[in-house]
Write a protein that holds these residues in place. Structure first.
Motif, PDB file in Angstrom:
ATOM      1  N   VAL A  46      48.456  49.925  -8.294  1.00 28.05           N
ATOM      2  CA  VAL A  46      47.976  50.217  -9.643  1.00 28.05           C
ATOM      3  C   VAL A  46      48.469  51.573 -10.120  1.00 28.05           C
ATOM      4  O   VAL A  46      48.358  52.583  -9.402  1.00 28.05           O
ATOM      5  CB  VAL A  46      46.428  50.199  -9.682  1.00 28.05           C
ATOM      6  CG1 VAL A  46      45.918  50.557 -11.074  1.00 28.05           C
ATOM      7  CG2 VAL A  46      45.896  48.840  -9.255  1.00 28.05           C
ATOM      8  N   CYS A  47      49.029  51.604 -11.329  1.00 31.99           N
ATOM      9  CA  CYS A  47      49.308  52.875 -12.004  1.00 31.99           C
ATOM     10  C   CYS A  47      48.815  52.760 -13.440  1.00 31.99           C
ATOM     11  O   CYS A  47      47.891  51.998 -13.727  1.00 31.99           O
ATOM     12  CB  CYS A  47      50.771  53.274 -11.885  1.00 31.99           C
ATOM     13  SG  CYS A  47      51.937  52.329 -12.890  1.00 31.99           S
ATOM     14  N   LEU A  50      43.596  44.724  -0.633  1.00 31.93           N
ATOM     15  CA  LEU A  50      43.816  46.173  -0.640  1.00 31.93           C
ATOM     16  C   LEU A  50      44.308  46.566  -2.019  1.00 31.93           C
ATOM     17  O   LEU A  50      45.221  45.944  -2.563  1.00 31.93           O
ATOM     18  CB  LEU A  50      44.859  46.568   0.416  1.00 31.93           C
ATOM     19  CG  LEU A  50      45.322  48.021   0.431  1.00 31.93           C
ATOM     20  CD1 LEU A  50      44.167  48.962   0.763  1.00 31.93           C
ATOM     21  CD2 LEU A  50      46.468  48.207   1.427  1.00 31.93           C
ATOM     22  N   VAL A  51      43.702  47.608  -2.591  1.00 30.39           N
ATOM     23  CA  VAL A  51      44.109  48.136  -3.892  1.00 30.39           C
ATOM     24  C   VAL A  51      44.596  49.566  -3.681  1.00 30.39           C
ATOM     25  O   VAL A  51      43.847  50.413  -3.185  1.00 30.39           O
ATOM     26  CB  VAL A  51      42.953  48.114  -4.912  1.00 30.39           C
ATOM     27  CG1 VAL A  51      43.415  48.667  -6.260  1.00 30.39           C
ATOM     28  CG2 VAL A  51      42.401  46.697  -5.060  1.00 30.39           C
ATOM     29  N   LEU A  52      45.847  49.816  -4.026  1.00 29.84           N
ATOM     30  CA  LEU A  52      46.462  51.128  -3.849  1.00 29.84           C
ATOM     31  C   LEU A  52      46.749  51.734  -5.219  1.00 29.84           C
ATOM     32  O   LEU A  52      47.595  51.226  -5.962  1.00 29.84           O
ATOM     33  CB  LEU A  52      47.757  51.010  -3.044  1.00 29.84           C
ATOM     34  CG  LEU A  52      47.601  50.549  -1.592  1.00 29.84           C
ATOM     35  CD1 LEU A  52      48.968  50.343  -0.962  1.00 29.84           C
ATOM     36  CD2 LEU A  52      46.790  51.561  -0.788  1.00 29.84           C
ATOM     37  N   SER A 100      43.414  59.358 -11.242  1.00 25.16           N
ATOM     38  CA  SER A 100      42.968  58.888 -12.551  1.00 25.16           C
ATOM     39  C   SER A 100      42.752  57.382 -12.542  1.00 25.16           C
ATOM     40  O   SER A 100      41.895  56.864 -13.246  1.00 25.16           O
ATOM     41  CB  SER A 100      43.971  59.278 -13.645  1.00 25.16           C
ATOM     42  OG  SER A 100      45.164  58.524 -13.545  1.00 25.16           O
ATOM     43  N   HIS A 101      43.513  56.676 -11.714  1.00 21.66           N
ATOM     44  CA  HIS A 101      43.359  55.225 -11.636  1.00 21.66           C
ATOM     45  C   HIS A 101      42.094  54.852 -10.865  1.00 21.66           C
ATOM     46  O   HIS A 101      41.419  53.878 -11.205  1.00 21.66           O
ATOM     47  CB  HIS A 101      44.606  54.602 -11.006  1.00 21.66           C
ATOM     48  CG  HIS A 101      45.868  55.083 -11.644  1.00 21.66           C
ATOM     49  ND1 HIS A 101      46.914  55.607 -10.925  1.00 21.66           N
ATOM     50  CD2 HIS A 101      46.224  55.190 -12.959  1.00 21.66           C
ATOM     51  CE1 HIS A 101      47.883  55.982 -11.765  1.00 21.66           C
ATOM     52  NE2 HIS A 101      47.470  55.742 -13.000  1.00 21.66           N
ATOM     53  N   THR A 122      43.884  55.791  -2.976  1.00 20.92           N
ATOM     54  CA  THR A 122      45.182  56.176  -3.506  1.00 20.92           C
ATOM     55  C   THR A 122      46.221  55.883  -2.421  1.00 20.92           C
ATOM     56  O   THR A 122      45.896  55.814  -1.225  1.00 20.92           O
ATOM     57  CB  THR A 122      45.270  57.666  -3.908  1.00 20.92           C
ATOM     58  OG1 THR A 122      45.243  58.489  -2.740  1.00 20.92           O
ATOM     59  CG2 THR A 122      44.148  58.039  -4.868  1.00 20.92           C
ATOM     60  N   LEU A 123      47.465  55.712  -2.839  1.00 20.12           N
ATOM     61  CA  LEU A 123      48.530  55.396  -1.891  1.00 20.12           C
ATOM     62  C   LEU A 123      48.628  56.446  -0.791  1.00 20.12           C
ATOM     63  O   LEU A 123      48.683  56.121   0.407  1.00 20.12           O
ATOM     64  CB  LEU A 123      49.869  55.292  -2.634  1.00 20.12           C
ATOM     65  CG  LEU A 123      51.104  55.076  -1.767  1.00 20.12           C
ATOM     66  CD1 LEU A 123      51.120  53.653  -1.215  1.00 20.12           C
ATOM     67  CD2 LEU A 123      52.380  55.355  -2.565  1.00 20.12           C
TER      68      LEU A 123
END
Length: 238
Positions: free
Chosen positions: A7-8, A94-96, A101-102, A119-120
């Motif tokens: 996600v960005c 998994l959500v990276l 801000s995301h 975060t990644l």
């Protein structure tokens, strides 16, 4: 399949580039048949093409005609931006997020995904903490016993990252894109070249690539643990 969602903001630069890097890294450790990687943006305009520069930096080229050129090779994964949705989050293991801000956008709206959202660069660090436990055959404190199937082990890795999250300073707040120093950012974030300037593209891809490499190495260790003479065959603690 074990599903990763990257996600960005606009889903045109950092997240599609990172998704490409993840696919490549997972393929290199022979996990591409077990892991599906997609991307989305918290403020994406549906169908927008990927950023030419980030695509070029990760070896994916947008199919267009430029002056003096007949055309460029099509991307291996043709990209059209997508806005993040509840279904995407629910279906992901998994959500990276590329920066904090995301996290600040996703977690207040969907608190149920907090356990699988990082975060990644945070995930890369937590993965290394997990690896430090499993190398000698130990289970990270608070984690469940390691299962046997590949996808189950991948989900175990996510839960193990969550169990060691407290061993690192909490990741809170927003991206450093608005910091007074425009070329300064937190070590939790991959900076946004479309906010900070085109000159940041190279640094952003390098940071993403480093984090992806760390993640893929640990994932390979988790999946191989205790098999065919892999490290830690004495698994009494894990």
């Amino acid at each position: 399949m074990f599903r990763v969602l990257v996600v960005c903001t606009a889903n045109i630069c950092r997240s599609p580039a990172t998704a490409t890097l993840l696919r490549r890294a997972f393929s290199a450790v022979h996990l591409d048949t077990h892991i599906a990687v997609t991307s989305a943006g918290v403020a994406a305009t549906a169908g927008s093409p990927a950023c030419d520069l980030s695509s070029a930096l990760v070896g994916e080229f947008v199919a267009r005609s430029y002056a003096g050129q007949v055309g460029t090779p099509p991307p291996a994964h043709p990209h059209g931006a997508r806005r993040i949705s509840p279904d995407m989050l629910a279906q992901s293991d998994l959500v990276l997020c590329l920066d904090r801000s995301h996290l600040a956008e996703v977690l207040p709206q969907f608190p149920e995904v907090q356990a699988k959202t990082f975060t990644l660069r945070q995930a890369a660090r937590l993965s290394q903490v997990v690896a430090g436990y499993i190398a000698p055959g130990q289970k990270p404190p608070g984690s469940i016993l390691m299962p046997t199937g590949v996808e189950e082990r991948l989900r175990w890795w996510v839960s193990a990252m969550g169990s060691v999250r407290g061993q690192m300073p909490p990741v809170t707040g927003h991206s450093e894109a608005s910091h007074r120093n425009p070329l300064s950012w937190s070590d939790h974030d991959v900076p946004d070249p479309h906010v900070l300037g085109y000159q940041v593209h190279g640094a952003a891809i390098e940071l993403a690539e480093a984090a992806v490499g760390q993640i893929a190495t640990v994932v390979d260790q988790v999946v191989a643990f205790g098999r065919d003479g892999a490290a830690g065959t004495a698994t009494q603690d894990i």
